[in-house]
Scaffold this active site. Structure first.
Site, PDB file in Angstrom:
ATOM      1  CG  ASN A   1      17.197 -10.021  29.794  1.00 34.93           C
ATOM      2  OD1 ASN A   1      16.731 -10.534  28.774  1.00 34.93           O
ATOM      3  ND2 ASN A   1      16.455  -9.738  30.857  1.00 34.93           N
TER       4      ASN A   1
ATOM      5  CG  PHE B   1      10.737 -15.375  24.855  1.00 33.67           C
ATOM      6  CD1 PHE B   1      10.951 -14.964  26.168  1.00 33.67           C
ATOM      7  CD2 PHE B   1       9.484 -15.131  24.297  1.00 33.67           C
ATOM      8  CE1 PHE B   1       9.949 -14.325  26.907  1.00 33.67           C
ATOM      9  CE2 PHE B   1       8.474 -14.497  25.017  1.00 33.67           C
ATOM     10  CZ  PHE B   1       8.710 -14.091  26.320  1.00 33.67           C
TER      11      PHE B   1
ATOM     12  CB  SER C   1       9.499 -10.733  27.365  1.00 31.27           C
ATOM     13  OG  SER C   1      10.768 -10.440  26.797  1.00 31.27           O
TER      14      SER C   1
ATOM     15  CG  ASN D   1      14.279  -8.338  25.853  1.00 27.24           C
ATOM     16  OD1 ASN D   1      14.526  -7.145  25.676  1.00 27.24           O
ATOM     17  ND2 ASN D   1      14.506  -8.943  27.002  1.00 27.24           N
ATOM     18  CB  THR D   2       9.098 -11.129  22.122  1.00 32.26           C
ATOM     19  OG1 THR D   2       9.994 -12.145  22.592  1.00 32.26           O
ATOM     20  CG2 THR D   2       8.307 -11.674  20.942  1.00 32.26           C
TER      21      THR D   2
ATOM     22  CE  LYS E   1       7.926 -12.305  35.032  1.00 35.37           C
ATOM     23  NZ  LYS E   1       9.077 -13.204  35.181  1.00 35.37           N
TER      24      LYS E   1
ATOM     25  CG  ASN F   1       9.049  -9.613  32.371  1.00 35.78           C
ATOM     26  OD1 ASN F   1      10.272  -9.625  32.444  1.00 35.78           O
ATOM     27  ND2 ASN F   1       8.376 -10.483  31.630  1.00 35.78           N
TER      28      ASN F   1
END
Length: 357
Positions: free
Chosen positions: A117, A121, A184, A186-187, A226, A255
């Site tokens: 994915n 966010f 994450s 993805n940021t 996390k 994660n």
């Protein structure tokens, strides 16, 4: 060991015929409908899901939790709470609403029971999130609820702490514990916050702000950090050194991963984003083992990543986790997985010997 029939196998093909994000929404809406008309309770019957566990000073009914990301806006807390989890974590929420990355942004790798994915966010922001959280009955019935915080994509990384502090102040009154998500993939640049200097500064600000909030609200809300599975040994040692120094209560390991070693050649394997599911299991076990060695027996570790069977839940605990969280395993196995993990942990002697009780 005899494996009981899993009814989810009958509906999974229909769900997997849908685009992954659509399947996600359809599943949650149907779950909510089943909860509202009380058929969910009948379906699950009164299953014994008790294995009392202390986590960061919080009394869990059992040590099996839902990982953040499944319910980003806290819309489905009561319905998810019926499935037998000992605790739920919702979010990730950012101070302001944001759309996340362009679609498509979630991909199944069924051969590996994995997902990739790059959601980024996507969420409706703190105001909507808190209105949803405030409506839940789950906490009133003894459920433990974690609220997971992120930063907005357009907040410069050097101002990231500001977003986390806005989040912490907003959610403090509602949370049983707070998770600070700095892992994450993805940021942009978010994982840079795991570096020693950046993490020190962030943890110090979190510690100071929590002290003010604890004085004001008259209660201590635990904070967990996390982290990613893609850390080298030095980074893990540095994190293990800093978390207790700044009074953090727990660590969530881990994660999703950027590594593709375990899924080379599979369709969608080259998509950018975080890989979750069984390919992450060994990576997260290594991080958990290293953390447990460094942090000693008493610091809370929540193990997450690739738990698709009771055996893997057990391996997380054997590596040093006090509790576990599920996400991708639920997509492939359904709620049956919660019971399977429960049965495995209930039979594990070290679960009782390691001070989980």
């Amino acid at each position: 060991m005899f494996k009981s029939f899993n009814p989810y196998c009958l509906i999974r093909p229909a769900l997997f015929s849908l685009e992954p994000e659509k399947a996600h929404d359809v599943t949650l809406r149907n779950l909510s409908r089943a909860w509202k008309n009380n058929s969910l309770r009948k379906l699950l019957k009164a299953r014994n899901m008790l294995l009392p566990t202390d986590l960061m000073g919080l009394p869990l009914r059992n040590p099996i939790g839902l990982a953040a990301g499944l319910d980003k806006n806290g819309e489905y807390i009561d319905a998810l709470g019926q499935l037998g989890f000992g605790f739920l974590e919702v979010g990730t929420v950012t101070p302001r609403p944001q759309d996340g990355n362009p679609k498509p942004r979630m991909f199944r790798l069924p051969k590996a029971e994995a997902l990739i994915n790059r959601m980024g966010f996507n969420n409706q922001g703190l105001d909507v999130f808190l209105a949803n959280v405030a409506r839940n009955n789950y906490q009133g019935h003894g459920g433990i609820l974690g609220l997971n915080l992120g930063k907005n994509a357009d907040t410069p990384i050097e101002k990231a702490a500001d977003d986390y502090l806005i989040g912490l102040r907003a959610v403090y009154a509602y949370a049983d514990y707070v998770t600070v998500n700095i892992s994450s993939p993805n940021t942009q640049n978010l994982r840079a916050l795991q570096g020693e200097d950046e993490l020190s500064q962030l943890l110090q600000k979190l510690q100071e702000t929590r002290k003010e909030l604890a004085d004001h609200h008259g209660r201590h809300v635990p904070i967990a950090i996390k982290i990613a599975p893609d850390l080298d040994q030095d980074q893990i040692l540095s994190i293990a050194h800093l978390l207790p120094r700044y009074g953090m209560d727990g660590v969530i390991a881990t994660n999703t991963t950027l590594s593709r070693d375990a899924v080379k050649g599979l369709p969608h394997a080259q998509e950018t984003g975080g890989l979750s599911g069984p390919p992450v299991h060994e990576l997260s076990l290594k991080v958990i083992s290293s953390l447990r060695r460094e942090l000693g027996p008493d610091f809370a570790i929540i193990g997450v990543g690739g738990i698709n069977s009771g055996q893997r839940a057990l391996e997380k605990v054997q590596a040093g986790a006090n509790a576990i969280q599920l996400y991708t395993g639920l997509i492939y196995q359904g709620p049956h997985l919660i019971r399977e993990c429960m049965d495995s942990l209930r039979e594990a002697p070290q679960f009782f010997l390691d001070g989980h009780h």
